[in-house]
Design a protein around this motif. Structure first.
Motif, PDB file in Angstrom:
ATOM      1  N   THR A  80     -38.627  12.989  47.354  1.00 27.61           N
ATOM      2  CA  THR A  80     -40.034  13.408  47.357  1.00 27.61           C
ATOM      3  C   THR A  80     -40.973  12.255  47.705  1.00 27.61           C
ATOM      4  OG1 THR A  80     -40.210  13.003  44.969  1.00 27.61           O
ATOM      5  CG2 THR A  80     -39.612  15.245  45.676  1.00 27.61           C
ATOM      6  N   GLY A  81     -40.395  11.098  48.078  1.00 27.97           N
ATOM      7  CA  GLY A  81     -41.214   9.970  48.515  1.00 27.97           C
ATOM      8  C   GLY A  81     -41.644   9.019  47.423  1.00 27.97           C
ATOM      9  N   LYS A  82     -41.104   9.144  46.198  1.00 33.41           N
ATOM     10  CA  LYS A  82     -41.461   8.237  45.114  1.00 33.41           C
ATOM     11  C   LYS A  82     -40.558   6.997  45.150  1.00 33.41           C
ATOM     12  CE  LYS A  82     -44.403  11.222  43.396  1.00 33.41           C
ATOM     13  NZ  LYS A  82     -45.853  11.004  43.457  1.00 33.41           N
ATOM     14  N   LYS A  83     -41.148   5.832  44.915  1.00 31.72           N
ATOM     15  CA  LYS A  83     -40.368   4.600  44.902  1.00 31.72           C
ATOM     16  C   LYS A  83     -39.397   4.580  43.723  1.00 31.72           C
ATOM     17  CE  LYS A  83     -43.880   1.622  47.050  1.00 31.72           C
ATOM     18  NZ  LYS A  83     -44.762   0.457  46.842  1.00 31.72           N
ATOM     19  N   LEU A  84     -38.208   4.028  43.973  1.00 30.21           N
ATOM     20  CA  LEU A  84     -37.212   3.856  42.921  1.00 30.21           C
ATOM     21  C   LEU A  84     -36.937   2.373  42.662  1.00 30.21           C
ATOM     22  CD1 LEU A  84     -34.637   6.653  43.769  1.00 30.21           C
ATOM     23  CD2 LEU A  84     -36.223   6.586  41.842  1.00 30.21           C
ATOM     24  N   VAL A  85     -36.641   1.636  43.710  1.00 26.22           N
ATOM     25  CA  VAL A  85     -36.373   0.200  43.607  1.00 26.22           C
ATOM     26  C   VAL A  85     -37.022  -0.498  44.790  1.00 26.22           C
ATOM     27  CG1 VAL A  85     -34.612  -1.605  43.564  1.00 26.22           C
ATOM     28  CG2 VAL A  85     -34.169   0.570  42.425  1.00 26.22           C
TER      29      VAL A  85
END
Length: 227
Positions: A80-85
């Motif tokens: 969904t386009g959210k940053k993880l790392v």
């Protein structure tokens, strides 16, 4: 030579021509197949690009390699386009790692301190820093523990003349202090006005001392009495 014989001769000549063409084509085809089996596929040693992205079947970017502020950057994303790392360069020029939750909110940081050395921090669900530890300006370690609002409640570090230092805080006031300078151990207790009301520890002459003070910090009595 009659007309029939002439036609037969022409047919024979055409047949010879077809045989030559077919034989040549077959030879070329066999040579190509043989060469394709003998030659290993060419693999480039280095692939260069200004940016690289990995996407899923729907075109959502899951991983990005690119340049940020003149340095390399590596970021992974949810679908969904959210940053993880994110691996990047901090403002101080050192390497940094940020870890995010499923909503793209910060959870964890690793980078360098202003004076040099490592720095790590943990955040709660309200994005307030609750744990911090790293290196001080003189290359000694420190550890901070904060409450849910990000206010410091415990601090572990060093004393200026050597030894450890531990403090418990309330509303940013150190109400209990424990230190171990070169002379020996010391304990101080302060009230919410930040006035010390109890002291117990080793003096500069290595004698022991207990001092009791009033709410304003004025001494009420001590043991020995001459301190």
């Amino acid at each position: 030579m009659n007309q029939l014989e002439k036609r037969i001769i022409r047919l024979e000549n055409r047949l010879k021509t077809y045989r030559i063409i077919f034989g040549s084509a077959l030879t070329v085809f066999a040579a190509i197949m043989l060469m394709s089996h003998n030659n290993k596929p060419s693999v480039p040693e280095v692939i260069q690009a200004k940016a690289f992205e990995v996407v899923d079947n729907y075109g959502n970017v899951l991983l990005k390699l690119n340049k940020e502020d003149g340095n390399g950057c590596f970021t992974t994303y949810t679908n969904t386009g959210k940053k993880l790392v994110k691996l990047f360069t901090s403002t101080g020029g050192g390497g940094a790692i940020n870890s995010f939750d499923e909503n793209g909110e910060i959870n964890f940081k690793v980078t360098k301190t202003i004076g040099g050395g490592g720095y790590m921090a943990l955040f709660n669900s309200d994005r307030n820093e609750i744990v911090e530890f790293g290196a001080t300006n003189n290359n000694t370690g420190y550890f901070n523990l904060n409450d849910k609002d990000g206010k410091k409640i415990a601090w572990l570090t060093y004393t200026e003349n050597g030894g450890g230092y531990f403090a418990l805080l309330n509303d940013d006031i150190e109400t209990i202090r424990l230190s171990t300078p070169s002379e020996g151990g010391r304990v101080g207790i302060s009230n919410k006005r930040n006035n010390r009301v109890v002291y117990m520890g080793t003096q500069d002459d290595l004698d022991g001392n207990i001092t009791i003070s009033n709410a304003s910090g004025s001494k009420l009595g001590s043991i020995p009495a001459n301190y």
